[in-house]
Motif scaffolding. Structure first.
Motif: not given
Length: 70
Positions: A1-6
């Motif tokens: 999920a963090h990578l998607t936001v970044v």
């Protein structure tokens, strides 16, 4: 999920830079101080907002973002 936001944030930043020709830093510095509020007084809504500087108006126009004019 963090990578998607970044990755999404990077894509949005690139789009804003391409649309305006300005750096993300300049866009944030220009738009951050802008505020608006809707106040209900005696059953009537009133919109209070900061004056829109020319640079902010150019950014909003380049990104097809509406800013209330009333």
């Amino acid at each position: 999920a963090h990578l998607t936001v970044v990755v999404t944030a990077l894509a949005v930043a690139r789009h804003l830079q391409a649309a305006t020709g300005l750096s993300i830093k300049k866009i944030v510095q220009t738009l951050r101080p802008l505020q608006q509020i809707t106040v209900n007084i005696a059953g009537h809504e009133h919109l209070a907002q900061d004056p829109l500087p020319d640079t902010a108006r150019e950014i909003l126009t380049a990104t097809s973002t509406d800013w209330p004019t009333h």
